[in-house]
Design a protein around this motif. Structure first.
Motif, mmCIF file in Angstrom:
data_model
loop_
_atom_site.group_PDB
_atom_site.id
_atom_site.type_symbol
_atom_site.label_atom_id
_atom_site.label_comp_id
_atom_site.label_asym_id
_atom_site.label_seq_id
_atom_site.Cartn_x
_atom_site.Cartn_y
_atom_site.Cartn_z
ATOM 1 N N LEU A 170 -5.243 2.587 -4.413
ATOM 2 C CA LEU A 170 -5.348 1.723 -3.240
ATOM 3 C C LEU A 170 -4.236 0.682 -3.211
ATOM 4 O O LEU A 170 -3.669 0.404 -2.145
ATOM 5 C CB LEU A 170 -6.705 1.027 -3.228
ATOM 6 C CG LEU A 170 -7.903 1.911 -2.930
ATOM 7 C CD1 LEU A 170 -9.199 1.123 -3.092
ATOM 8 C CD2 LEU A 170 -7.819 2.478 -1.532
ATOM 9 N N GLY A 171 -3.924 0.093 -4.349
ATOM 10 C CA GLY A 171 -2.845 -0.891 -4.399
ATOM 11 C C GLY A 171 -1.499 -0.288 -4.050
ATOM 12 O O GLY A 171 -0.702 -0.900 -3.345
ATOM 13 N N GLY A 172 -1.241 0.923 -4.523
ATOM 14 C CA GLY A 172 0.021 1.592 -4.204
ATOM 15 C C GLY A 172 0.148 1.913 -2.727
ATOM 16 O O GLY A 172 1.205 1.738 -2.131
ATOM 17 N N ARG A 173 -0.958 2.376 -2.149
ATOM 18 C CA ARG A 173 -0.925 2.691 -0.703
ATOM 19 C C ARG A 173 -0.730 1.424 0.120
ATOM 20 O O ARG A 173 0.043 1.410 1.080
ATOM 21 C CB ARG A 173 -2.218 3.372 -0.286
ATOM 22 C CG ARG A 173 -2.306 4.801 -0.713
ATOM 23 C CD ARG A 173 -3.569 5.439 -0.211
ATOM 24 N NE ARG A 173 -3.676 6.824 -0.653
ATOM 25 C CZ ARG A 173 -4.729 7.569 -0.470
ATOM 26 N NH1 ARG A 173 -5.795 7.082 0.135
ATOM 27 N NH2 ARG A 173 -4.734 8.806 -0.893
ATOM 28 N N SER A 174 -1.442 0.359 -0.234
ATOM 29 C CA SER A 174 -1.314 -0.893 0.511
ATOM 30 C C SER A 174 0.096 -1.448 0.406
ATOM 31 O O SER A 174 0.654 -1.938 1.389
ATOM 32 C CB SER A 174 -2.308 -1.924 -0.023
ATOM 33 O OG SER A 174 -3.622 -1.493 0.172
ATOM 34 N N GLY B 58 -15.703 1.975 -21.668
ATOM 35 C CA GLY B 58 -14.296 2.355 -21.535
ATOM 36 C C GLY B 58 -14.076 3.398 -20.453
ATOM 37 O O GLY B 58 -13.141 3.314 -19.661
ATOM 38 N N GLY B 59 -14.955 4.391 -20.403
ATOM 39 C CA GLY B 59 -14.851 5.407 -19.348
ATOM 40 C C GLY B 59 -15.057 4.817 -17.968
ATOM 41 O O GLY B 59 -14.378 5.189 -17.010
ATOM 42 N N GLY B 60 -16.000 3.864 -17.864
ATOM 43 C CA GLY B 60 -16.210 3.190 -16.576
ATOM 44 C C GLY B 60 -15.006 2.370 -16.149
ATOM 45 O O GLY B 60 -14.644 2.342 -14.974
ATOM 46 N N ALA B 61 -14.380 1.700 -17.112
ATOM 47 C CA ALA B 61 -13.182 0.910 -16.796
ATOM 48 C C ALA B 61 -12.040 1.811 -16.344
ATOM 49 O O ALA B 61 -11.320 1.487 -15.394
ATOM 50 C CB ALA B 61 -12.767 0.085 -18.010
ATOM 51 N N ILE B 62 -11.889 2.943 -17.002
ATOM 52 C CA ILE B 62 -10.852 3.899 -16.585
ATOM 53 C C ILE B 62 -11.167 4.419 -15.184
ATOM 54 O O ILE B 62 -10.284 4.512 -14.326
ATOM 55 C CB ILE B 62 -10.741 5.060 -17.595
ATOM 56 C CG1 ILE B 62 -10.196 4.559 -18.919
ATOM 57 C CG2 ILE B 62 -9.856 6.179 -17.051
ATOM 58 C CD1 ILE B 62 -10.295 5.566 -20.044
ATOM 59 N N GLY B 63 -12.433 4.749 -14.950
ATOM 60 C CA GLY B 63 -12.844 5.252 -13.641
ATOM 61 C C GLY B 63 -12.655 4.235 -12.529
ATOM 62 O O GLY B 63 -12.383 4.592 -11.387
ATOM 63 N N ALA B 64 -12.791 2.952 -12.834
ATOM 64 C CA ALA B 64 -12.575 1.908 -11.824
ATOM 65 C C ALA B 64 -11.095 1.598 -11.649
ATOM 66 O O ALA B 64 -10.654 1.210 -10.557
ATOM 67 C CB ALA B 64 -13.330 0.641 -12.211
ATOM 68 N N GLY B 65 -10.303 1.759 -12.707
ATOM 69 C CA GLY B 65 -8.883 1.422 -12.641
ATOM 70 C C GLY B 65 -8.063 2.401 -11.829
ATOM 71 O O GLY B 65 -7.119 2.012 -11.139
ATOM 72 N N ILE B 66 -8.422 3.665 -11.875
ATOM 73 C CA ILE B 66 -7.645 4.688 -11.162
ATOM 74 C C ILE B 66 -7.666 4.458 -9.643
ATOM 75 O O ILE B 66 -6.605 4.429 -9.007
ATOM 76 C CB ILE B 66 -8.114 6.105 -11.544
ATOM 77 C CG1 ILE B 66 -7.753 6.382 -13.003
ATOM 78 C CG2 ILE B 66 -7.509 7.165 -10.627
ATOM 79 C CD1 ILE B 66 -8.350 7.648 -13.561
ATOM 80 N N PRO B 67 -8.849 4.260 -9.014
ATOM 81 C CA PRO B 67 -8.822 3.998 -7.568
ATOM 82 C C PRO B 67 -8.113 2.697 -7.206
ATOM 83 O O PRO B 67 -7.483 2.611 -6.152
ATOM 84 C CB PRO B 67 -10.299 3.919 -7.180
ATOM 85 C CG PRO B 67 -11.041 4.576 -8.264
ATOM 86 C CD PRO B 67 -10.214 4.432 -9.491
#
Length: 105
Positions: free
Chosen positions: A69-73, A56-65
């Motif tokens: 990135l999606g917002g900037r793009s 779960g922590g890994g999924a949260i850590g991957a979801g934030i970037p």
């Protein structure tokens, strides 16, 4: 734009799923903590809880970037579209030296 939308959606899904797994893992470990203290070398579900917490922590850590990135793009793409949608203008100006025509596009 499609890639940016996919990144945003994937990031949100990872954070939602990761949060559920993280909270579930912590609650499993918390409910089995006393059992783990009382018994010697008995897992009592703490291994499963730890695995859920780490995944779960890994999924949260991957979801934030992904969200960042999606917002900037998406913002960059939207700005480019707005630049292309500028109106074409034709102006006639009279000056001391005569008349002039300007075309802005």
């Amino acid at each position: 734009m499609k890639k940016a939308d996919s990144q945003l959606t994937g990031g949100v899904l990872l954070i939602v799923a990761g949060s559920g797994m993280f909270i579930g893992g912590v609650s499993v470990m918390a409910s089995n903590y006393q059992k783990w203290l009382d018994s010697s070398f008995d897992d009592s579900g703490n291994g499963k809880g730890l695995l859920l917490t780490l995944v779960g922590g890994g999924a949260i850590g991957a979801g934030i970037p992904l969200i960042v990135l999606g917002g900037r793009s998406k913002r960059k793409y939207r700005d480019k579209i707005r630049e292309m949608e500028k109106p074409v203008t034709l102006n006639l100006q009279v000056t001391e030296n005569g008349a002039g025509i300007t075309l802005n596009f």
